[in-house]
Write a protein that holds these residues in place. Structure first.
Motif, PDB file in Angstrom:
ATOM      1  N   GLU A   1     -16.699  47.389  -0.688  1.00  0.00           N
ATOM      2  CA  GLU A   1     -17.296  46.244  -1.365  1.00  0.00           C
ATOM      3  C   GLU A   1     -18.809  46.296  -1.214  1.00  0.00           C
ATOM      4  OE1 GLU A   1     -16.184  44.370  -3.771  1.00  0.00           O
ATOM      5  OE2 GLU A   1     -14.992  42.910  -2.638  1.00  0.00           O
TER       6      GLU A   1
ATOM      7  N   GLU B   1     -24.236  43.455  -7.816  1.00  0.00           N
ATOM      8  CA  GLU B   1     -22.898  43.505  -8.407  1.00  0.00           C
ATOM      9  C   GLU B   1     -22.780  44.699  -9.355  1.00  0.00           C
ATOM     10  OE1 GLU B   1     -22.078  40.018 -10.685  1.00  0.00           O
ATOM     11  OE2 GLU B   1     -23.387  40.595 -12.354  1.00  0.00           O
TER      12      GLU B   1
ATOM     13  N   ARG C   1     -13.963  49.748  -6.216  1.00  0.00           N
ATOM     14  CA  ARG C   1     -13.916  48.819  -5.078  1.00  0.00           C
ATOM     15  C   ARG C   1     -13.146  49.402  -3.898  1.00  0.00           C
ATOM     16  NH1 ARG C   1     -12.202  42.896  -6.406  1.00  0.00           N
ATOM     17  NH2 ARG C   1     -13.131  42.525  -4.363  1.00  0.00           N
TER      18      ARG C   1
ATOM     19  N   THR D   1      -8.641  42.251 -11.628  1.00  0.00           N
ATOM     20  CA  THR D   1      -7.630  42.557 -10.618  1.00  0.00           C
ATOM     21  C   THR D   1      -7.812  43.998 -10.147  1.00  0.00           C
ATOM     22  OG1 THR D   1      -6.007  43.270 -12.261  1.00  0.00           O
ATOM     23  CG2 THR D   1      -5.984  40.923 -11.625  1.00  0.00           C
TER      24      THR D   1
ATOM     25  N   ARG E   1     -15.564  42.260  -9.545  1.00  0.00           N
ATOM     26  CA  ARG E   1     -14.906  41.298  -8.655  1.00  0.00           C
ATOM     27  C   ARG E   1     -13.985  40.364  -9.444  1.00  0.00           C
ATOM     28  NH1 ARG E   1     -17.292  40.142  -3.476  1.00  0.00           N
ATOM     29  NH2 ARG E   1     -19.172  41.365  -3.060  1.00  0.00           N
ATOM     30  N   ASP E   2     -14.263  40.184 -10.738  1.00  0.00           N
ATOM     31  CA  ASP E   2     -13.462  39.274 -11.553  1.00  0.00           C
ATOM     32  C   ASP E   2     -12.270  39.963 -12.200  1.00  0.00           C
ATOM     33  OD1 ASP E   2     -15.269  37.318 -10.896  1.00  0.00           O
ATOM     34  OD2 ASP E   2     -16.441  37.541 -12.751  1.00  0.00           O
TER      35      ASP E   2
ATOM     36  N   ARG F   1      -9.964  42.235  -1.932  1.00  0.00           N
ATOM     37  CA  ARG F   1      -8.756  41.720  -2.572  1.00  0.00           C
ATOM     38  C   ARG F   1      -9.126  40.978  -3.843  1.00  0.00           C
ATOM     39  NH1 ARG F   1      -7.187  36.892   1.728  1.00  0.00           N
ATOM     40  NH2 ARG F   1      -9.319  36.197   2.125  1.00  0.00           N
ATOM     41  N   ASP F   2      -8.120  40.620  -4.607  1.00  0.00           N
ATOM     42  CA  ASP F   2      -8.361  39.896  -5.854  1.00  0.00           C
ATOM     43  C   ASP F   2      -8.907  38.498  -5.568  1.00  0.00           C
ATOM     44  OD1 ASP F   2      -7.440  41.978  -7.396  1.00  0.00           O
ATOM     45  OD2 ASP F   2      -5.388  41.228  -7.489  1.00  0.00           O
ATOM     46  N   THR F   3      -9.882  38.095  -6.349  1.00  0.00           N
ATOM     47  CA  THR F   3     -10.350  36.712  -6.272  1.00  0.00           C
ATOM     48  C   THR F   3      -9.299  35.813  -6.939  1.00  0.00           C
ATOM     49  OG1 THR F   3     -11.548  36.976  -8.358  1.00  0.00           O
ATOM     50  CG2 THR F   3     -12.759  37.403  -6.316  1.00  0.00           C
ATOM     51  N   PRO F   4      -9.304  34.506  -6.629  1.00  0.00           N
ATOM     52  CA  PRO F   4      -8.267  33.616  -7.193  1.00  0.00           C
ATOM     53  C   PRO F   4      -8.215  33.628  -8.719  1.00  0.00           C
ATOM     54  CG  PRO F   4      -9.442  32.526  -5.404  1.00  0.00           C
ATOM     55  CD  PRO F   4     -10.162  33.805  -5.659  1.00  0.00           C
ATOM     56  N   ASP F   5      -9.355  33.819  -9.376  1.00  0.00           N
ATOM     57  CA  ASP F   5      -9.381  33.785 -10.844  1.00  0.00           C
ATOM     58  C   ASP F   5      -9.517  35.178 -11.456  1.00  0.00           C
ATOM     59  OD1 ASP F   5     -11.896  34.174  -9.859  1.00  0.00           O
ATOM     60  OD2 ASP F   5     -12.900  32.761 -11.220  1.00  0.00           O
ATOM     61  N   ALA F   6      -9.176  36.223 -10.697  1.00  0.00           N
ATOM     62  CA  ALA F   6      -9.290  37.592 -11.215  1.00  0.00           C
ATOM     63  C   ALA F   6      -8.341  37.787 -12.394  1.00  0.00           C
ATOM     64  CB  ALA F   6      -8.977  38.599 -10.122  1.00  0.00           C
TER      65      ALA F   6
END
Length: 578
Positions: free
Chosen positions: A391, A396, A388, A408, A405-406, A324-329
């Motif tokens: 994962e 990376e 993705r 969306t 990962r960064d 899923r999207d990371t909080p700061d994606a």
């Protein structure tokens, strides 16, 4: 408050007004039911027991009053039945919407370990019973509590001793109900699991019906289906047994209560501690007492069916997507297409060893790279890590220098086009399938994409052209036609990065030539990765990357790799198809 109960009640929030009116009408119904025996007691005590000159007028007024109550009761019940059912249906719809959206967020690994038919059962069958609970649960509980409390007060007023005798039955009824409800709940959970298995077997067989019939495997599939069907029947037998004991036990207790009222009520009349009009009122109240008991019994059934369905719903909803999207994606604008693998490793869950180990690979924007190697070395897995779909378990991957990962997920996957060997087309028309690459595309853009994919001519020759229905998974089209539609879909998507999983390996020579030409047009000026199963298709690649179980063994052009006389040269020597 229990988290599951909170989650269930949260679905009432958009329908608070309907719920309030539903419970208001339910209270009106309960109140009217309590007034009926009082009216009967009034008639027997005032009008019939000591009739006077105005008895007829009193009787008419009471009759008209009761008719008015009946009209209000019917109106309130109509609202409860219609609007209440619609509220339950809306809640069922909302849960199904949320579950479907949640399932779409799951990773490939989630679907690798689950059968589609079982998931379908949770989306459809389970949530129907949850909707029934959402509608009938609050109103049945509300009416039952109001009636129970109201009847108890009236009965205490008429004869406290007889009332206490009557309510002495309740602890035994409660213990009996709890015991068989536990058994019913266990049986319903098993039944739901087995009907999901039946659905999974049906979905599996019908989806592969061409393979089944080509191998004359109908008898084998029938045996498999019969086995799952019998397991379902066995679970239902246990459920119906518990259900029968539960309901018949409740019927027994309620009839015993009626018999006790008749016998002891008659005894109190003989002792002049109860009048006949009071007994009539008492018996009518006991009859009404059966209504909350019936509603409690119905509520118990709804709870068993609805709670088990909601448990299975929550079981899936609590599964957080692995990817899923990371909080700061951040969303990515159209990328150049530079791809970098930095010490990437990957291992499938439950497997003893990694598929990929310490992969380091740089792919420049616009480069055409072919991946070759023996079956099982991770060529497809390597490409599936870029959007993705899975994962990475180590290292990376970067796109234009940014860790994926960064980014969306939506913007990342919008930037990547995948053309697979096993084409999946949806039921519907040709135009609908091509438009899947860009839902906002105009018909002229769709036609242009089809022309680029070499599909326009055969589409216009179809009975309804672009509006032709292609059937389940495109069964009405040939392999080459399906492949060209999938390529048109990617043309319409217009991605910066392309992944080809040897899209021509299953086609005849003529179809392969047409598809190959359209693929070359699609790959122009884009970063392209080809998963090669036939070495003859990668001779003109700008770079060939050879994968082995130990990682990247060698890379270079066809001529360079042949001169090295390494793994690639050995594969060429045996004419490997990978």
């Amino acid at each position: 408050m229990n988290s599951s109960l909170k989650a269930f009640l949260s679905y009432y929030c958009p329908y608070r007004r309907t719920l309030f009116l539903d419970l208001l009408c339910a209270s009106v119904v309960a109140g009217i039911l309590l007034i009926y025996p009082l009216c009967a007691g009034y008639v027997t005590r005032t009008v019939l027991d000591t009739p006077g000159p105005g008895a007829w007028g009193q009787l008419v007024r009471v009759g008209l009053f009761m008719l008015g109550l009946l009209a209000v009761q019917i109106a309130a019940n109509t609202f409860v039945d219609y609007q209440g059912h619609m509220m339950g249906t809306f809640i069922e719809r909302d849960m199904r919407r949320d579950l479907f959206a949640h399932l779409q967020k799951q990773s490939f690994g989630f679907f690798d370990s689950r059968r589609t038919g079982q998931l379908m059962s949770r989306v459809t069958n389970d949530l129907f019973d949850v909707g029934e609970l959402a509608h009938h649960g609050p109103e049945d509980l509300f009416i039952a509590v109001l009636l129970f409390a109201g009847v108890f007060v009236i009965l205490l007023t008429l004869n406290p001793a007889l009332t206490l005798l009557l309510f002495a039955f309740l602890p035994f009824m409660a213990a009996y109900a709890i015991y068989f409800n536990v058994r019913l709940n266990r049986a319903l959970l098993q039944s739901r699991a087995h009907i999901a298995d039946v659905n999974a077997q049906v979905e599996d067989t019908l989806a592969g019906i061409r393979v089944v019939q080509s191998f004359a495997g109908e008898r084998l599939e029938q045996r498999r289906f019969n086995a799952e069907n019998e397991r379902f029947v066995h679970s239902r037998r246990a459920g119906y047994r518990a259900d029968a004991f539960f309901y018949q036990g409740m019927t027994l207790f309620t009839q015993l209560m009626s018999i006790a009222v008749l016998v002891f009520g008659g005894l109190y009349i003989l002792r002049d501690s109860l009048t006949l009009p009071e007994l009539v009122t008492y018996l009518m109240c006991v009859g009404i007492l059966m209504e909350p008991i019936r509603r409690f019994v119905n509520l118990a059934r709804l709870l068993q069916e609805g709670v088990t369905g909601f448990q299975r719903f929550r079981e899936l909803m609590r599964l957080e997507p692995e990817i899923r999207d990371t909080p700061d994606a951040q969303p990515m604008q159209k990328p150049r297409g530079d791809i970098e693998f930095r010490d990437v490793s990957f291992q499938y869950p439950g497997t003893p060893r990694p598929v990929l180990r310490n992969i380091n690979l740089n792919i420049r924007s616009g480069e055409f790279v072919a991946l070759v190697g023996a079956s099982g070395v991770g060529k497809s897995t390597l490409c599936a890590l870029i959007p993705r779909f899975y994962e990475v378990t180590g290292g990376e991957i970067r796109l234009d220098g940014t860790p994926i990962r960064d980014l969306t997920l939506e913007s990342l996957r919008r930037s990547i086009g995948v053309v697979q060997q096993d084409v999946y087309l949806f039921s519907g028309t040709v135009m609908e399938n091509i438009r899947y690459g860009n839902p906002d595309a105009t018909p002229s853009e769709i036609i242009e994409a089809a022309k680029q994919a070499g599909a326009h001519d055969f589409i216009t020759a179809l009975p309804d052209g672009y509006d032709t229905d292609i059937g389940q998974r495109g069964v009405k089209l040939s392999g080459g036609q399906k492949q060209r539609l999938s390529i048109a879909r990617v043309f319409l998507k217009d991605p910066s990065v392309l992944i080809f999983d040897e899209a021509t390996s299953a086609l005849d020579n003529e179809s392969e030539r047409v598809v190959q030409e359209s693929l070359e047009r699609l790959a122009a000026h884009r970063t392209t990765l080809v998963i090669a199963h036939r070495l003859s298709t990668v001779r003109n690649a700008g770079r060939i990357v050879v994968l082995t179980e130990n990682g990247i063994a060698e890379q270079g052009t066809h001529d360079q790799l042949m001169q090295q006389d390494g793994v690639y040269a050995q594969l060429q020597a045996v004419g490997a198809r990978l």
